[in-house]
Design an enzyme around this catalytic site. Structure first.
Site, PDB file in Angstrom:
ATOM      1  N   ARG A 196       5.380  -2.859   8.399  1.00 56.05           N
ATOM      2  CA  ARG A 196       4.152  -2.338   8.021  1.00 56.05           C
ATOM      3  C   ARG A 196       3.827  -0.875   8.346  1.00 56.05           C
ATOM      4  O   ARG A 196       3.547  -0.150   7.644  1.00 56.05           O
ATOM      5  CB  ARG A 196       3.115  -3.577   8.407  1.00 56.05           C
ATOM      6  N   LYS A 254      -2.441   0.648   7.559  1.00 48.41           N
ATOM      7  CA  LYS A 254      -3.375   0.850   8.676  1.00 48.41           C
ATOM      8  C   LYS A 254      -3.652   2.122   9.226  1.00 48.41           C
ATOM      9  O   LYS A 254      -3.365   2.408  10.556  1.00 48.41           O
ATOM     10  CB  LYS A 254      -2.680  -0.245   9.537  1.00 48.41           C
ATOM     11  N   GLU A 302     -12.113  -6.988   1.482  1.00 43.24           N
ATOM     12  CA  GLU A 302     -12.030  -7.696   2.594  1.00 43.24           C
ATOM     13  C   GLU A 302     -13.197  -7.409   3.783  1.00 43.24           C
ATOM     14  O   GLU A 302     -13.943  -6.615   3.451  1.00 43.24           O
ATOM     15  CB  GLU A 302     -10.654  -7.015   3.451  1.00 43.24           C
TER      16      GLU A 302
HETATM   17  C1  COI Z   1      -6.071  -6.590  14.258  1.00 43.32           C
HETATM   18  O1  COI Z   1      -6.620  -7.486  13.842  1.00 43.32           O
HETATM   19  O2  COI Z   1      -5.136  -6.450  14.988  1.00 43.32           O
HETATM   20  C2  COI Z   1      -6.822  -5.224  13.727  1.00 43.32           C
HETATM   21  O3  COI Z   1      -6.169  -4.187  13.944  1.00 43.32           O
HETATM   22  C3  COI Z   1      -8.242  -5.011  13.275  1.00 43.32           C
HETATM   23  C4  COI Z   1      -8.866  -4.228  14.437  1.00 43.32           C
HETATM   24  C5  COI Z   1     -10.201  -3.687  13.958  1.00 43.32           C
HETATM   25  C6  COI Z   1      -8.838  -5.149  15.774  1.00 43.32           C
END
Ligand code: COI
Length: 425
Positions: A169, A271, A307
């Site tokens: 990813r 991300k 989401e």
């Molecule tokens: C995760 O769930 O690892 C994320 O990257 C979300 C983050 C905002 C804690």
């Protein structure tokens, strides 16, 4: 840092030029880490790291972690397939871990120029990093992050959950953000090395996990809008417990109708760090009204679910579990993908498609998934001042069943027939 001088220390320095600095950290590194670092791993330790083997395992080291927190290490006997040594765990309140940053011992770092590939990285003592005020990440948000977890198992092993998926990813995101990215192999080696170097911060079984945060960023200086000339790939870790303050209790979400998380053609499907800053305003407003978090709708029709700020969403109706399809605005969550497979294996029908707000309000159960949140049941949804509740205050049957199946795999309590977990010992 204060070193307990009562311990006999036998130094196993990887680099003979490394000189033990006054007050150097006393860290016991698992023999596997030494093996990995000498053979398969393409990284090096740099000063002031000393790899030391304590010949007297009864000692306790006390030192400051560099953030004015005095940290004690105490002994935990962890049966390990490769070693029956007593390993240290940090002396923190493992029963009350939340999802907050806690500095640990080491971080992994490697850099490369634009147009080049990442090569050898190194483990460094955890600490602040230096960036030009003109760094691409600071000025134009050229950066991505990942999140994955390591669990300590009852039999003394350490498990990673589907780390190759994070590596892949990150590579997809890097392409979208015009950045070089580590290979899957480099990513895996770096994650393993960072986890093993911070082993004492992995919570005891059942108390939480070690959250692993890889960062990829444009660290070189730019002024005109362009890809940065230099990139940094860094990994740090922090022990964590439950993400939501509700713990495993159902969360209360509000549907946001004005602000959007992502738009078609944008970066919602990768991300990138900016995706998360963009939701802070709506999230802050929701929390001020007592909600746990925000559920976003699509920006075109304002009708389809996207989401939650930090996780994917699922609706349950009868035996059917549906979640919004990945279509560029939704993060392809690794927990999302895993839950779809787990649900299928358990006999549910699963659907990835457009899911309307009406279906959400009419669902039997709603839950969220993410690395940080794992599986989080939703107790209520508020949409245009209308509040719909699910179940009778408790955790829904399906959410509980899926949570249990997933975490049993992640923690090594169930046989991993999917081949999802990676053992570090
Ligand atoms: C995760 O769930 O690892 C994320 O990257 C979300 C983050 C905002 C804690």
């Amino acid at each position: 840092m204060v070193l307990n001088r009562h311990c006999q220390i036998q130094t196993l320095s990887l680099h003979s030029e490394e000189i033990m600095e006054s007050g150097a950290i006393l860290t016991r590194v698992h023999p596997n880490l030494l093996n990995l670092s000498r053979t398969s791993l393409n990284f090096k330790f740099v000063s002031p790291i000393q790899l030391q083997k304590q010949s007297h395992f009864g000692c306790i080291s006390n030192y400051s972690n560099g953030n004015n927190n005095n940290v004690n290490s105490l002994r935990l006997r962890v049966a390990s397939p490769t070693s029956n040594l007593a390993l240290e765990v940090a002396d923190i309140d493992w029963d009350n871990l939340g999802f907050g940053f806690m500095p640990t011992d080491y971080m992994y770092i490697t850099k490369c120029s634009h147009g080049d590939n990442f090569s050898e990285g190194e483990l460094q003592r955890f600490g602040n990093i230096e960036l030009s005020p003109s760094a691409g990440i600071l000025n134009y948000g050229q950066g991505l992050f990942e999140g994955l977890k390591a669990y300590r198992t009852d039999d003394g092993n350490i498990l990673l959950f589907r780390p190759e998926e994070n590596a892949l990813r990150l590579r997809v995101g890097a392409e979208r953000m015009c950045m070089p990215s580590p290979t899957v192999e480099q990513f895996m080696e770096a994650v393993k090395a960072t986890v093993l170097a911070n082993e004492r911060w992995i919570p005891p079984p059942g108390k939480g996990s070690l959250y692993i945060r890889p960062l990829l960023m444009g660290s070189g200086a730019v002024l005109g809008l362009a890809p940065a000339p230099e990139y940094t790939f860094l990994i740090y870790v922090s022990p964590v417990g439950n993400y939501f303050k509700e713990g495993l209790a159902p969360i209360n979400l509000i549907v946001e109708t004005e602000m959007h998380r992502a738009t078609p053609g944008g970066t919602g499907g990768v991300k990138t760090i900016g995706n998360y800053a963009a939701v802070l305003k709506a999230q802050g407003a929701a929390k001020a009204k007592g909600f746990s978090d925000v559920l976003y709708l699509d920006s075109v029709h304002k009708r389809y679910l996207e989401e939650v700020s930090s996780c994917n969403v699922f609706v349950v109706k009868g035996n059917v579990i549906s979640t919004p399809a990945i279509k560029g605005t939704i993060l392809p969550g690794i927990t999302r993908k895993s839950i779809l497979d787990v649900a299928l294996n358990q006999g549910f029908k699963v659907e990835e498609r457009l899911v309307t707000i009406d279906e959400l309000l009419d669902a039997d159960e709603v839950f969220c998934t993410g690395t940080a949140v794992v599986v989080s049941p939703v107790g209520s949804i508020t949409y245009l001042n209308k509040r719909v509740t699910y179940g009778s205050d408790g955790v829904g049957r399906v959410s509980e069943q899926l949570y249990s199946a997933l975490t049993s795999l992640q923690m090594g309590l169930a046989e991993d027939k999917m081949g999802w977990t990676v053992e570090l010992k």
